[in-house]
Design a protein around this motif. Structure first.
Motif, PDB file in Angstrom:
ATOM      1  N   ILE A   1     -22.501 -29.795  -2.413  1.00 48.14           N
ATOM      2  CA  ILE A   1     -23.068 -30.972  -3.077  1.00 48.14           C
ATOM      3  C   ILE A   1     -22.004 -32.079  -3.100  1.00 48.14           C
ATOM      4  CG2 ILE A   1     -24.067 -31.835  -5.244  1.00 48.14           C
ATOM      5  CD1 ILE A   1     -24.797 -28.816  -5.792  1.00 48.14           C
ATOM      6  N   VAL A   2     -20.794 -31.678  -3.448  1.00 47.51           N
ATOM      7  CA  VAL A   2     -19.655 -32.608  -3.441  1.00 47.51           C
ATOM      8  C   VAL A   2     -18.477 -31.858  -2.856  1.00 47.51           C
ATOM      9  CG1 VAL A   2     -18.080 -33.956  -4.868  1.00 47.51           C
ATOM     10  CG2 VAL A   2     -20.439 -33.675  -5.605  1.00 47.51           C
ATOM     11  N   ARG A   3     -17.668 -32.551  -2.075  1.00 49.23           N
ATOM     12  CA  ARG A   3     -16.480 -31.915  -1.503  1.00 49.23           C
ATOM     13  C   ARG A   3     -15.267 -32.775  -1.840  1.00 49.23           C
ATOM     14  NH1 ARG A   3     -15.595 -28.610   3.350  1.00 49.23           N
ATOM     15  NH2 ARG A   3     -17.823 -28.501   3.742  1.00 49.23           N
ATOM     16  N   ARG A   4     -14.297 -32.207  -2.491  1.00 50.72           N
ATOM     17  CA  ARG A   4     -13.098 -32.968  -2.859  1.00 50.72           C
ATOM     18  C   ARG A   4     -11.846 -32.137  -2.745  1.00 50.72           C
ATOM     19  NH1 ARG A   4     -12.566 -37.877  -6.452  1.00 50.72           N
ATOM     20  NH2 ARG A   4     -14.550 -38.868  -6.055  1.00 50.72           N
ATOM     21  N   ARG A   5     -10.736 -32.783  -2.458  1.00 55.04           N
ATOM     22  CA  ARG A   5      -9.436 -32.110  -2.443  1.00 55.04           C
ATOM     23  C   ARG A   5      -8.495 -32.872  -3.354  1.00 55.04           C
ATOM     24  NH1 ARG A   5      -7.836 -28.748   2.002  1.00 55.04           N
ATOM     25  NH2 ARG A   5      -9.610 -28.522   3.387  1.00 55.04           N
ATOM     26  N   LEU A   6      -7.680 -32.136  -4.075  1.00 55.35           N
ATOM     27  CA  LEU A   6      -6.663 -32.771  -4.904  1.00 55.35           C
ATOM     28  C   LEU A   6      -5.422 -31.869  -4.857  1.00 55.35           C
ATOM     29  CD1 LEU A   6      -6.573 -35.232  -6.930  1.00 55.35           C
ATOM     30  CD2 LEU A   6      -6.936 -33.561  -8.734  1.00 55.35           C
ATOM     31  N   PRO A   7      -4.264 -32.429  -4.513  1.00 48.48           N
ATOM     32  CA  PRO A   7      -3.077 -31.556  -4.486  1.00 48.48           C
ATOM     33  C   PRO A   7      -2.726 -31.069  -5.895  1.00 48.48           C
ATOM     34  CG  PRO A   7      -2.477 -33.851  -3.988  1.00 48.48           C
ATOM     35  CD  PRO A   7      -3.962 -33.817  -4.148  1.00 48.48           C
TER      36      PRO A   7
ATOM     37  N   LYS B   1      -8.326 -29.725 -14.070  1.00 46.89           N
ATOM     38  CA  LYS B   1      -9.299 -30.382 -14.966  1.00 46.89           C
ATOM     39  C   LYS B   1      -9.755 -31.719 -14.365  1.00 46.89           C
ATOM     40  CE  LYS B   1     -10.073 -31.807 -19.771  1.00 46.89           C
ATOM     41  NZ  LYS B   1     -11.084 -32.745 -19.382  1.00 46.89           N
ATOM     42  N   LYS B   2      -8.796 -32.456 -13.838  1.00 42.27           N
ATOM     43  CA  LYS B   2      -9.107 -33.760 -13.236  1.00 42.27           C
ATOM     44  C   LYS B   2     -10.102 -33.598 -12.080  1.00 42.27           C
ATOM     45  CE  LYS B   2      -6.643 -37.589 -11.080  1.00 42.27           C
ATOM     46  NZ  LYS B   2      -5.418 -37.922 -10.380  1.00 42.27           N
ATOM     47  N   LEU B   3      -9.860 -32.585 -11.247  1.00 43.13           N
ATOM     48  CA  LEU B   3     -10.737 -32.330 -10.096  1.00 43.13           C
ATOM     49  C   LEU B   3     -12.151 -31.995 -10.560  1.00 43.13           C
ATOM     50  CD1 LEU B   3     -10.948 -31.837  -6.982  1.00 43.13           C
ATOM     51  CD2 LEU B   3     -10.366 -29.461  -7.429  1.00 43.13           C
ATOM     52  N   ILE B   4     -12.246 -31.146 -11.558  1.00 45.42           N
ATOM     53  CA  ILE B   4     -13.568 -30.748 -12.047  1.00 45.42           C
ATOM     54  C   ILE B   4     -14.293 -31.938 -12.687  1.00 45.42           C
ATOM     55  CG2 ILE B   4     -14.757 -29.270 -13.745  1.00 45.42           C
ATOM     56  CD1 ILE B   4     -12.459 -27.221 -13.151  1.00 45.42           C
ATOM     57  N   ASP B   5     -13.556 -32.725 -13.459  1.00 45.67           N
ATOM     58  CA  ASP B   5     -14.163 -33.915 -14.089  1.00 45.67           C
ATOM     59  C   ASP B   5     -14.686 -34.891 -13.031  1.00 45.67           C
ATOM     60  OD1 ASP B   5     -13.607 -32.887 -16.560  1.00 45.67           O
ATOM     61  OD2 ASP B   5     -11.829 -34.143 -16.930  1.00 45.67           O
TER      62      ASP B   5
ATOM     63  N   ALA C   1     -17.795 -33.444 -11.397  1.00 45.47           N
ATOM     64  CA  ALA C   1     -18.933 -33.497 -12.328  1.00 45.47           C
ATOM     65  C   ALA C   1     -19.505 -34.908 -12.359  1.00 45.47           C
ATOM     66  CB  ALA C   1     -18.480 -33.062 -13.723  1.00 45.47           C
ATOM     67  N   GLU C   2     -18.601 -35.880 -12.372  1.00 48.00           N
ATOM     68  CA  GLU C   2     -19.051 -37.266 -12.432  1.00 48.00           C
ATOM     69  C   GLU C   2     -19.790 -37.659 -11.150  1.00 48.00           C
ATOM     70  OE1 GLU C   2     -15.976 -40.077 -13.578  1.00 48.00           O
ATOM     71  OE2 GLU C   2     -17.316 -41.700 -12.908  1.00 48.00           O
ATOM     72  N   GLU C   3     -19.236 -37.265 -10.024  1.00 47.99           N
ATOM     73  CA  GLU C   3     -19.822 -37.633  -8.738  1.00 47.99           C
ATOM     74  C   GLU C   3     -21.182 -36.961  -8.516  1.00 47.99           C
ATOM     75  OE1 GLU C   3     -16.993 -37.344  -5.500  1.00 47.99           O
ATOM     76  OE2 GLU C   3     -18.595 -37.641  -4.042  1.00 47.99           O
ATOM     77  N   SER C   4     -21.307 -35.711  -8.957  1.00 48.81           N
ATOM     78  CA  SER C   4     -22.540 -34.954  -8.692  1.00 48.81           C
ATOM     79  C   SER C   4     -23.577 -35.131  -9.793  1.00 48.81           C
ATOM     80  CB  SER C   4     -22.214 -33.471  -8.560  1.00 48.81           C
ATOM     81  OG  SER C   4     -21.769 -32.962  -9.809  1.00 48.81           O
TER      82      SER C   4
END
Ligand code: ZN
Length: 282
Positions: free
Chosen positions: A10-16, A31-35, A38-41
């Motif tokens: 649904i959403v694909r993101r990477r964060l180091p 936490k930042k990645l999940i937030d 959540a916002e994007e999806s």
């Protein structure tokens, strides 16, 4: 709710993780990645699955055997659940990889009858995961499948785990590059060493040595578990000759008169671990 067969993200993101900034920072990055996701999806997770090098010790409930050493000894699951206020499931990344390739990847597509799939990671580190009848076999200590720290050959030298000659010190990408540097005084990436095999004797020697020890290491695994399928993930798995010459080398060391185990490339790309981590939540 997407079904288990639906592997379209649904959403694909990477964060180091920026692990050099320490454990607390890793928690905040998660936490930042999940937030952000959540916002994007527009969807709020009720649970998350995490695949990570290393293991959540089933008894102590703290992390061990992590190459991100900031995690070692930390109660990652408990701390993330407190921070995120949702259920967190953690599994070894190689186990997640093996699970995903079994249920959605190459094993499902080409060998649906396979009862035991061994997922191997040969990249920066070397790890593995065992899937039996569709389920991860974690083992008594949670280290089931950790063949990367079996003894292979003393020439590999000291391993970060404190032992000498682990599979990882011989067959990981950095170990192979180091061997080439030892022969030539030059640094080349494994991909380049592989490409130069026909023209550069040191490159040929490095890749021949890979085949030799690949067969040796795989024979130990095959003699003990005798899996139906072995899926090779990680950068070293892109050296195509391991599926032919590496397999021939296995034939020299296996306790059998022929080699019939299927040794194959994964089909889910570098997202396999993510699918597997999501699957452990289910
Ligand atoms: Zn080791």
């Amino acid at each position: 709710m997407p079904s288990l067969d639906d592997t379209d993200p649904i959403v694909r993101r990477r964060l180091p993780t920026e692990a050099d900034k320490g454990y607390e920072h890793i928690l905040l990055q998660i936490k930042k990645l999940i937030d952000e996701m959540a916002e994007e999806s527009g969807l709020k997770p009720t649970a998350i699955g995490i695949g990570t090098p290393g293991i959540l010790d089933p008894i102590l409930q703290t992390m061990k055997n992590c190459n991100t050493t900031a995690l070692i000894g930390k109660p990652l699951k408990r701390d993330l659940e407190a921070l995120l206020k949702i259920k967190v499931h953690i599994a070894n990344d190689a186990n997640c990889f093996a699970l995903a390739e079994t249920h959605w990847g190459v094993a499902k597509q080409k060998y649906p009858e396979a009862r035991m799939v061994f997922g191997v990671i040969m990249g920066t580190g070397v790890g593995g995961g065992i899937v039996i009848d569709g389920n991860i076999w974690n083992g008594h200590h949670g280290i089931g499948g950790e063949w990367g720290h079996n003894f292979l050959d003393e020439s590999g030298g000291m391993c970060y785990c404190g032992k000498i000659g682990c599979v990882e010190t011989v067959l990981s990408g950095p170990a192979l590059e180091k061997y080439y540097t030892k022969l030539t005084g030059k640094y080349l990436k494994l991909k380049e060493i592989d490409a130069n095999r026909a023209t550069d004797p040191a490159a040929a020697e490095t890749i021949d040595r890979l085949h030799h020890f690949f067969g040796k290491a795989m024979s130990v695994l095959t003699n003990i578990l005798d899996p139906d399928v072995i899926v090779i993930g990680g950068g070293v798995g892109n050296v195509d000759s391991i599926y032919t010459e590496g397999l021939e080398s296995l034939g020299k060391f296996i306790f059998n008169n022929s080699v019939d185990v299927k040794i194959v490339k994964p089909s889910l790309g570098d997202s396999a671990g993510v699918f597997g981590a999501a699957a452990i939540v289910r």
